[in-house]
Structure formats: structure tokens, C-alpha cells
Design an enzyme around this catalytic site. Structure first.
Site, mmCIF file in Angstrom:
data_model
loop_
_atom_site.group_PDB
_atom_site.id
_atom_site.type_symbol
_atom_site.label_atom_id
_atom_site.label_comp_id
_atom_site.label_asym_id
_atom_site.label_seq_id
_atom_site.Cartn_x
_atom_site.Cartn_y
_atom_site.Cartn_z
ATOM 1 N N GLY A 64 0.742 -1.322 -0.175
ATOM 2 C CA GLY A 64 0.146 0.037 0.011
ATOM 3 C C GLY A 64 1.044 1.228 -0.052
ATOM 4 O O GLY A 64 2.016 1.279 -0.038
ATOM 5 N N SER B 156 -4.180 6.539 13.266
ATOM 6 C CA SER B 156 -4.419 7.756 12.887
ATOM 7 C C SER B 156 -4.871 8.855 13.460
ATOM 8 O O SER B 156 -5.421 8.598 14.731
ATOM 9 C CB SER B 156 -5.784 7.527 11.713
ATOM 10 O OG SER B 156 -6.264 8.644 11.282
ATOM 11 N N ILE C 60 1.602 3.591 2.520
ATOM 12 C CA ILE C 60 2.382 4.027 3.367
ATOM 13 C C ILE C 60 3.466 2.839 3.493
ATOM 14 O O ILE C 60 4.652 2.613 3.847
ATOM 15 C CB ILE C 60 1.935 4.341 4.725
ATOM 16 C CG1 ILE C 60 0.958 5.481 4.567
ATOM 17 C CG2 ILE C 60 2.861 4.719 5.823
ATOM 18 C CD1 ILE C 60 -0.035 5.979 5.685
ATOM 19 N N LYS D 251 -9.893 2.006 14.209
ATOM 20 C CA LYS D 251 -8.428 2.430 14.708
ATOM 21 C C LYS D 251 -8.503 2.456 16.174
ATOM 22 O O LYS D 251 -7.481 1.911 16.963
ATOM 23 C CB LYS D 251 -8.006 3.763 14.163
ATOM 24 C CG LYS D 251 -7.825 3.644 12.655
ATOM 25 C CD LYS D 251 -6.449 2.848 12.155
ATOM 26 C CE LYS D 251 -6.197 2.727 10.821
ATOM 27 N NZ LYS D 251 -5.193 1.725 10.592
ATOM 28 N N ASN E 10 -10.904 10.403 -2.321
ATOM 29 C CA ASN E 10 -11.688 11.013 -1.426
ATOM 30 C C ASN E 10 -10.722 12.164 -0.582
ATOM 31 O O ASN E 10 -11.408 13.156 -0.356
ATOM 32 C CB ASN E 10 -12.026 10.319 -0.028
ATOM 33 C CG ASN E 10 -12.994 9.033 -0.646
ATOM 34 O OD1 ASN E 10 -14.056 9.439 -1.242
ATOM 35 N ND2 ASN E 10 -12.863 7.799 -0.461
ATOM 36 N N TYR F 204 -14.655 3.701 10.322
ATOM 37 C CA TYR F 204 -13.182 3.523 10.259
ATOM 38 C C TYR F 204 -12.189 4.202 11.479
ATOM 39 O O TYR F 204 -11.521 3.424 11.950
ATOM 40 C CB TYR F 204 -12.927 4.323 8.965
ATOM 41 C CG TYR F 204 -11.473 4.640 8.877
ATOM 42 C CD1 TYR F 204 -10.132 3.833 8.722
ATOM 43 C CD2 TYR F 204 -11.165 6.023 9.176
ATOM 44 C CE1 TYR F 204 -9.122 4.234 8.582
ATOM 45 C CE2 TYR F 204 -9.512 6.348 9.193
ATOM 46 C CZ TYR F 204 -8.580 5.534 9.050
ATOM 47 O OH TYR F 204 -7.367 6.026 9.002
HETATM 48 C C1 UD1 Z 1 -9.537 12.065 5.866
HETATM 49 C C2 UD1 Z 1 -10.200 11.289 6.656
HETATM 50 C C3 UD1 Z 1 -9.567 10.803 7.960
HETATM 51 C C4 UD1 Z 1 -8.587 9.801 7.411
HETATM 52 C C5 UD1 Z 1 -7.574 10.795 6.419
HETATM 53 C C6 UD1 Z 1 -6.777 9.705 5.733
HETATM 54 C C7 UD1 Z 1 -12.716 12.489 6.479
HETATM 55 C C8 UD1 Z 1 -13.820 13.222 7.219
HETATM 56 N N1 UD1 Z 1 -11.553 12.274 7.216
HETATM 57 O O1 UD1 Z 1 -8.774 13.111 6.642
HETATM 58 O O2 UD1 Z 1 -10.669 9.969 8.801
HETATM 59 O O3 UD1 Z 1 -7.748 9.485 8.573
HETATM 60 O O4 UD1 Z 1 -8.592 11.284 5.431
HETATM 61 O O5 UD1 Z 1 -5.667 10.313 5.178
HETATM 62 O O6 UD1 Z 1 -13.022 11.961 5.318
HETATM 63 N N2 UD1 Z 1 -10.750 18.658 0.693
HETATM 64 C C9 UD1 Z 1 -11.346 19.351 -0.236
HETATM 65 N N3 UD1 Z 1 -11.790 18.848 -1.470
HETATM 66 C C10 UD1 Z 1 -11.469 17.383 -1.833
HETATM 67 C C11 UD1 Z 1 -10.813 16.626 -0.426
HETATM 68 C C12 UD1 Z 1 -10.494 17.343 0.432
HETATM 69 O O7 UD1 Z 1 -11.508 20.691 -0.073
HETATM 70 O O8 UD1 Z 1 -11.810 17.072 -2.689
HETATM 71 C C13 UD1 Z 1 -10.442 19.162 2.028
HETATM 72 C C14 UD1 Z 1 -10.998 18.772 3.082
HETATM 73 O O9 UD1 Z 1 -12.369 19.326 3.426
HETATM 74 C C15 UD1 Z 1 -10.094 19.000 4.480
HETATM 75 C C16 UD1 Z 1 -8.706 18.829 3.451
HETATM 76 O O10 UD1 Z 1 -9.062 19.011 2.254
HETATM 77 O O11 UD1 Z 1 -10.021 20.252 4.827
HETATM 78 C C17 UD1 Z 1 -8.096 17.359 3.792
HETATM 79 O O12 UD1 Z 1 -9.027 16.244 3.350
HETATM 80 P P1 UD1 Z 1 -8.608 14.932 3.323
HETATM 81 O O13 UD1 Z 1 -7.168 14.873 2.238
HETATM 82 O O14 UD1 Z 1 -9.658 14.355 2.911
HETATM 83 O O15 UD1 Z 1 -8.261 14.500 4.811
HETATM 84 P P2 UD1 Z 1 -8.826 14.562 6.054
HETATM 85 O O16 UD1 Z 1 -10.317 15.042 5.967
HETATM 86 O O17 UD1 Z 1 -8.156 15.302 7.168
#
Ligand code: UD1
Length: 334
Positions: A10, A124, A12, A152, A197, A148
Site C-alpha cells: 500500500g 490515525s 505508506i 483504529k 476522497n 473507520y
Molecule cells: C481524511 C479522513 C480521515 C482519514 C484521512 C486519511 C474524512 C472526514 N476524514 O482526513 O479520517 O484518517 O483522510 O488520510 O474523510 N478537501 C477538499 N476537497 C476534496 C478533498 C478534501 O476541499 O476533494 C479538504 C477537506 O475538507 C479537508 C482537507 O481538504 O479540509 C483534507 O481532506 P482529506 O485529504 O480528505 O483528509 P482529512 O479530511 O483530514
């Protein structure tokens, strides 16, 4: 020293295998390829010039794990294998609890049976939920908001109980902040299946033209520019944290928890801007509604890892943005 790495192909896991091999550890990988690609095995060998033993098995299959311990004298384990998509975990909680808990139980059962009691567990920052204060320290209250995250946290609790019952164990729990970037060779990196995501995998696909426009989830948070703030950490720094953790398991018994982050928070708009500057391109984006479940800001206090593991992140946000894109450019060339 022979290290068993679950989920070693994977994102990491593969970077950690490279650092382990570069530090002269022998590596045995077990991975069921459910969210990884077999090509990564050759890439790890190519980067390091070293051999790796590989088992395509599921950690949820106890007999397969028992067999691996029977065939190899494993000195320590790094456990990455697990499902990790927040949204999917809300839809399929049974699948998440079964996979993420049974795998750890199987592993610990085999470790106890074969008297291998050194474990590094991949946790995490999600276990802190919505922190009351920033930066986040390891002794903050723990709370989760989705299955999820709960897997953890439950794994952490299981490991704590195992240590209490058998103090010969040496367990290090690493709580990751937001890993991005890729190895400088551009050969391994993050390549999620389907629509990403997470922020950085989405940005790189907009940059490469595979996706049209980045949705920025909310611009009305109480942060420097209204967009979400996170502690992004280069995956190679993160991988090196595992080397320090493994070293500690060979020195001390006990169960210890560490934040692996840089201590710096960057907003979504700062990430976009830096990505554009270092890669000399434009990212098409638009501001949309907040994503349900998101918090405004999250960043680590990484002092404990520095003090006790002698580890700190060295690479900055520019390197993270450059290397994330470099990997996609490189893999699209192949
Ligand atoms: C997400 C997970 C977290 C997981 C981590 C793994 C959620 C709510 N949380 O964290 O549980 O441990 O990933 O790496 O899913 N953003 C955008 N547009 C996008 C995607 C993200 O604006 O298309 C923003 C989000 O609102 C956030 C930041 O970018 O402010 C980071 O988002 P992301 O990379 O998904 O990470 P986390 O939300 O911190």
C-alpha cells in the site's frame, strides 16, 4: 532482523518497506492486493536493489498468518493492512469492523504463539475526533465519528489490553496526520482506485487532466482563509518514523503512542497555491459546501516523537506537492 509488513504494497507500507530495506532489515510482505497492485513489489526491489519475500494472503485468514510465522523467524511486525475509506466505513460498518479487527487479533495471536512481541501499529489522528485545542498532543481525549475511526481506536484498546496481559510485548502506536508525497524515484506513490476522497490525490488528477475541477469543501471555517487546515506530512518522513519506532521496540518494552505530523497546518487554498507554484500549472477549483464530518483544523504537536524516538519530519510542503505530482507524471508515462 526480519520484519513482517502487513499491507506492505500500500501507500505508506511500500514507502516503509523501502526505508526498512535501505536500513538493512529483511522484509517479508503480506498483502491481499485488495487495494494495492502487485507491480509495487518490483518497484520496491528496483528502488532498493534488494529482495523481498511476498505472500499474497489475507491477514484475516489465521492459518495463512500462522504459516508465515512457521516459515520465517519474524523479529517484529509493522501492521498497515486495513480498510481506510471513511465514507465506505459508514455504509459497510460490518465489513470494516470484521476486517480491521480480525486482522489485528490474528496477528497478535500468531505473534504470541511464535514469541514475536514487537509490534508497530498504524493508527490515525482520526482517533482525536474534533480536538478541543490545537496542536494535538498524544494525551488528548479520544473520540471517533465514523466506523473507520472507531476501528483504529478499538485496535489501540485491544493492543493496550494485550500489553497489560503480557508485558513482554513492545508496542508502538503511530497516529498519522495527512500523508502525501511519494518516493523521489517517482516509482511508488498514492494511486487510489476510483475517484479519490482525499485532497492531494484529487489535486493531482485535476493537474493531470483526469478530473476536471477540484471541489474545495467550505470556505467559512474559522481558519486563516476559511478553508480546512491539516498537517500534511511527506510519506518518506512518515516511513522513517516507522524505522525509529522499530528501533525502539528492540530497546524497550511497553506500549507507546506517537503523533507523526510536522506540527504545521496548511489550508486547502495554501496547498493549491503551493502545488501550482512548484509544478508550474493551474488547478481548476471551485468552492462548494462543507463536507459532512470535516473539522476546521487539525495539526500535531510532534514533540513527543522527537524526544522519545528522535524523529522529526524534514521535508516541506513544496517537496510534498512536487513529489505527489511527479509520481503521477511518471506512472502515466509507463
Ligand atoms: C481524511 C479522513 C480521515 C482519514 C484521512 C486519511 C474524512 C472526514 N476524514 O482526513 O479520517 O484518517 O483522510 O488520510 O474523510 N478537501 C477538499 N476537497 C476534496 C478533498 C478534501 O476541499 O476533494 C479538504 C477537506 O475538507 C479537508 C482537507 O481538504 O479540509 C483534507 O481532506 P482529506 O485529504 O480528505 O483528509 P482529512 O479530511 O483530514
Amino acid at each position: 532482523m526480519k520484519i513482517l509488513v502487513t499491507g506492505g504494497l500500500g501507500f505508506i507500507g511500500s514507502h516503509t518497506c523501502v526505508e526498512l530495506l535501505d536500513n538493512d532489515y529483511e522484509v517479508v510482505i503480506v498483502d491481499n492486493l485488495s487495494n494495492s497492485n502487485i507491480d509495487v513489489l518490483d518497484k520496491i526491489k528496483k528502488i532498493t536493489g534488494k529482495q523481498v519475500q511476498f505472500y499474497q494472503e489475507d491477514v484475516c485468514n489465521y492459518m495463512a498468518i500462522d504459516e508465515i510465522f512457521k516459515e520465517n523467524k519474524i523479529d517484529a511486525v509493522i501492521h498497515f493492512a486495513g480498510y481506510k475509506a471513511v465514507g465506505e466505513s459508514v455504509e459497510k460498518p460490518i465489513m470494516y469492523y470484521e476486517n480491521n479487527l480480525v486482522s489485528t487479533l490474528n496477528l497478535c495471536k500468531a505473534m504470541q504463539k511464535y514469541n514475536c512481541k514487537k509490534l508497530v501499529f498504524s493508527s490515525s489522528a482520526t482517533v482525536y475526533g474534533s480536538p478541543k485545542e490545537l496542536p494535538i498532543k498524544e494525551d488528548f481525549a479520544l473520540q471517533t465519528t465514523n466506523p473507520y475511526g472507531t476501528t483504529k481506536l478499538m485496535n489501540e484498546m485491544i493492543l493496550e489490553d494485550i500489553y497489560k496481559s503480557d508485558p513482554d510485548f513492545s508496542i508502538i502506536v503511530l497516529r498519522y496526520f495527512n500523508p502525501i508525497g511519494s518516493h523521489s524515484s517517482g516509482l511508488i506513490g498514492e494511486n487510489p482506485k476510483g475517484i479519490p476522497n482525499n485532497l492531494m490525490p484529487y489535486i493531482v488528477r485535476v493537474a493531470s487532466g483526469e478530473l476536471e475541477c477540484l471541489n474545495v469543501f467550505g470556505s467559512d471555517y474559522d481558519t486563516k482563509d476559511g478553508t480546512g487546515v491539516r498537517d500534511y506530512i511527506h510519506v518518506v518522513d512518515l516511513a522513517n518514523g516507522h524505522i525509529k519506532a522499530i528501533e525502539k521496540t528492540f530497546k524497550d518494552k511497553g506500549i507507546h503512542y506517537y503523533n507523526l505530523g510536522t506540527g504545521n497546518g496548511y489550508s486547502v487554498l495554501e496547498i493549491i497555491k503551493t502545488f501550482e507554484e512548484v509544478n508550474n500549472l493551474k488547478i481548476n477549483y471551485k468552492i462548494v459546501e462543507r463536507r459532512p464530518g470535516d473539522i476546521a483544523a487539525c495539526y500535531a504537536d510532534p514533540a513527543k516523537a522527537l524526544e522519545e524516538l528522535n524523529w522529526e519530519a524534514k521535508l516541506g510542503i513544496e517537496e510534498m506537492c512536487r513529489d505527489s505530482y511527479n509520481y503521477i507524471l511518471n506512472s502515466n508515462k509507463e
